[in-house]
Design a protein around this motif. Structure first.
Motif, PDB file in Angstrom:
ATOM      1  N   ALA A 207     -44.221  -1.316  22.327  1.00 53.49           N
ATOM      2  CA  ALA A 207     -43.387  -0.967  23.700  1.00 53.49           C
ATOM      3  C   ALA A 207     -42.557   0.212  23.734  1.00 53.49           C
ATOM      4  CB  ALA A 207     -42.551  -2.349  23.686  1.00 53.49           C
ATOM      5  N   ARG A 208     -41.936   0.468  22.594  1.00 56.71           N
ATOM      6  CA  ARG A 208     -40.813   1.682  22.626  1.00 56.71           C
ATOM      7  C   ARG A 208     -41.829   2.920  22.940  1.00 56.71           C
ATOM      8  NH1 ARG A 208     -40.282   4.921  18.822  1.00 56.71           N
ATOM      9  NH2 ARG A 208     -40.811   3.470  17.179  1.00 56.71           N
ATOM     10  N   PRO A 209     -42.898   3.302  22.302  1.00 53.68           N
ATOM     11  CA  PRO A 209     -43.689   4.439  22.332  1.00 53.68           C
ATOM     12  C   PRO A 209     -44.282   4.408  23.789  1.00 53.68           C
ATOM     13  CG  PRO A 209     -44.534   3.500  20.603  1.00 53.68           C
ATOM     14  CD  PRO A 209     -43.340   2.685  20.923  1.00 53.68           C
TER      15      PRO A 209
ATOM     16  N   GLU B 127     -45.116  -5.811  20.802  1.00 51.90           N
ATOM     17  CA  GLU B 127     -44.113  -5.859  19.544  1.00 51.90           C
ATOM     18  C   GLU B 127     -43.491  -4.549  19.941  1.00 51.90           C
ATOM     19  OE1 GLU B 127     -45.379  -6.357  15.906  1.00 51.90           O
ATOM     20  OE2 GLU B 127     -46.847  -7.996  16.277  1.00 51.90           O
ATOM     21  N   GLU B 128     -42.287  -4.383  19.691  1.00 52.67           N
ATOM     22  CA  GLU B 128     -41.429  -3.040  19.846  1.00 52.67           C
ATOM     23  C   GLU B 128     -41.981  -1.785  19.447  1.00 52.67           C
ATOM     24  OE1 GLU B 128     -38.372  -0.960  21.668  1.00 52.67           O
ATOM     25  OE2 GLU B 128     -39.185  -3.004  21.988  1.00 52.67           O
ATOM     26  N   SER B 129     -42.992  -2.011  18.371  1.00 53.42           N
ATOM     27  CA  SER B 129     -43.363  -0.678  17.743  1.00 53.42           C
ATOM     28  C   SER B 129     -44.517  -0.182  18.618  1.00 53.42           C
ATOM     29  CB  SER B 129     -44.139  -0.891  16.425  1.00 53.42           C
ATOM     30  OG  SER B 129     -45.100  -2.136  16.671  1.00 53.42           O
TER      31      SER B 129
ATOM     32  N   ARG C  91     -43.189   3.215  26.258  1.00 52.82           N
ATOM     33  CA  ARG C  91     -41.930   3.522  27.444  1.00 52.82           C
ATOM     34  C   ARG C  91     -41.744   5.226  27.326  1.00 52.82           C
ATOM     35  NH1 ARG C  91     -39.497  -1.304  25.213  1.00 52.82           N
ATOM     36  NH2 ARG C  91     -38.351  -0.034  23.895  1.00 52.82           N
ATOM     37  N   GLU C  92     -41.812   5.680  26.082  1.00 55.10           N
ATOM     38  CA  GLU C  92     -41.351   6.977  26.178  1.00 55.10           C
ATOM     39  C   GLU C  92     -42.534   7.796  26.818  1.00 55.10           C
ATOM     40  OE1 GLU C  92     -40.709   7.712  22.010  1.00 55.10           O
ATOM     41  OE2 GLU C  92     -39.115   6.653  21.694  1.00 55.10           O
TER      42      GLU C  92
ATOM     43  N   GLU D 107     -48.050  -3.656  31.600  1.00 51.36           N
ATOM     44  CA  GLU D 107     -46.524  -3.112  31.182  1.00 51.36           C
ATOM     45  C   GLU D 107     -46.328  -1.712  31.728  1.00 51.36           C
ATOM     46  OE1 GLU D 107     -44.111  -4.675  29.284  1.00 51.36           O
ATOM     47  OE2 GLU D 107     -45.497  -6.527  29.798  1.00 51.36           O
TER      48      GLU D 107
ATOM     49  N   TRP E 281     -51.166   7.486  24.439  1.00 53.70           N
ATOM     50  CA  TRP E 281     -50.749   6.753  23.363  1.00 53.70           C
ATOM     51  C   TRP E 281     -52.010   5.859  22.939  1.00 53.70           C
ATOM     52  CZ3 TRP E 281     -47.351   7.748  19.901  1.00 53.70           C
ATOM     53  CH2 TRP E 281     -46.960   6.839  19.109  1.00 53.70           C
TER      54      TRP E 281
ATOM     55  N   GLN F 210     -43.607  -0.735  34.652  1.00 50.56           N
ATOM     56  CA  GLN F 210     -42.523   0.655  34.542  1.00 50.56           C
ATOM     57  C   GLN F 210     -42.717   1.571  35.818  1.00 50.56           C
ATOM     58  OE1 GLN F 210     -42.574   2.181  30.544  1.00 50.56           O
ATOM     59  NE2 GLN F 210     -40.993   3.794  31.084  1.00 50.56           N
TER      60      GLN F 210
END
Length: 191
Positions: free
Chosen positions: A160-162, A156-158, A164-165, A23, A138, A27
């Motif tokens: 995926a979001r961090p 899970e978005e929990s 990406r950040e 993933e 992370w 990116q």
């Protein structure tokens, strides 16, 4: 465009750690960078364990790392520490193998009890190799990663979001940008 080496240190061919790394790699590629994978489980075990940096496969992996502009290091966490495969590889690197490189450390593990492995186990070892910067890493809980037989990965978005950040911060650091902004204004003391 930068060349970014990604170190996969999972001993398993189908792993959540590699799913997370894939993933991140997507990116990085979407941002226009070239990803150069280094898969440690594919290196010959004998020379790796002996620290034989002259073995052609080991030398090629080290050369790929040294030629990169930046590095993403991924590891599963076992017994509150990064994996032995990664430790073995890091031990055979030259003293300042990460000099001038930006590094992103990422780990996966089964329990939140191991979340500090990134900062307290992995980060000091990476720092000893002389990178210009180690961006915030992370830790991803294994339960937040689903692997499908097709090879697809669902985070899970929990998670995926961090991810990406931290990847965005890594890319900003690589580009010479900082999210901290300019220096704070100097205030004169009032008497």
């Amino acid at each position: 465009m930068a060349v970014i080496a990604t170190i996969s240190s999972s001993p398993s061919t189908a792993s959540r750690t590699d799913g997370v790394l894939s993933e991140i790699s997507r990116q990085l590629q979407r941002a226009g960078h070239l990803v150069a994978p280094i898969v440690l489980r594919d290196l010959p075990a004998g020379p790796l364990l002996r620290g034989d940096a002259d073995d052609p496969d080991i030398a090629a992996a080290v050369g790929s790392l040294e030629a990169a502009d930046a590095v993403v290091v991924s590891t599963p966490v076992y017994k509150a520490a990064y994996g032995g495969l990664l430790k073995t590889f890091l031990d055979l690197l030259p003293q300042f193998a990460l000099r001038g490189k930006v590094v992103l450390p990422v780990a996966t593990g089964g329990t939140p009890a191991h979340v500090l492995a990134v900062d307290y186990a992995l980060r000091p070892v990476l720092a000893s190799l002389g990178p210009s910067s180690i961006s915030p890493g992370w830790f991803v809980l294994a339960g937040e990663v689903t692997l499908f037989e097709s090879g697809e990965v669902l985070l899970e978005e929990s998670a995926a979001r961090p991810l990406r950040e931290v990847t965005a911060v890594f890319l900003d650091t690589l580009a010479g940008r900082t999210l901290l902004g300019a220096r704070p204004e100097r205030r004169e003391a009032v008497a």
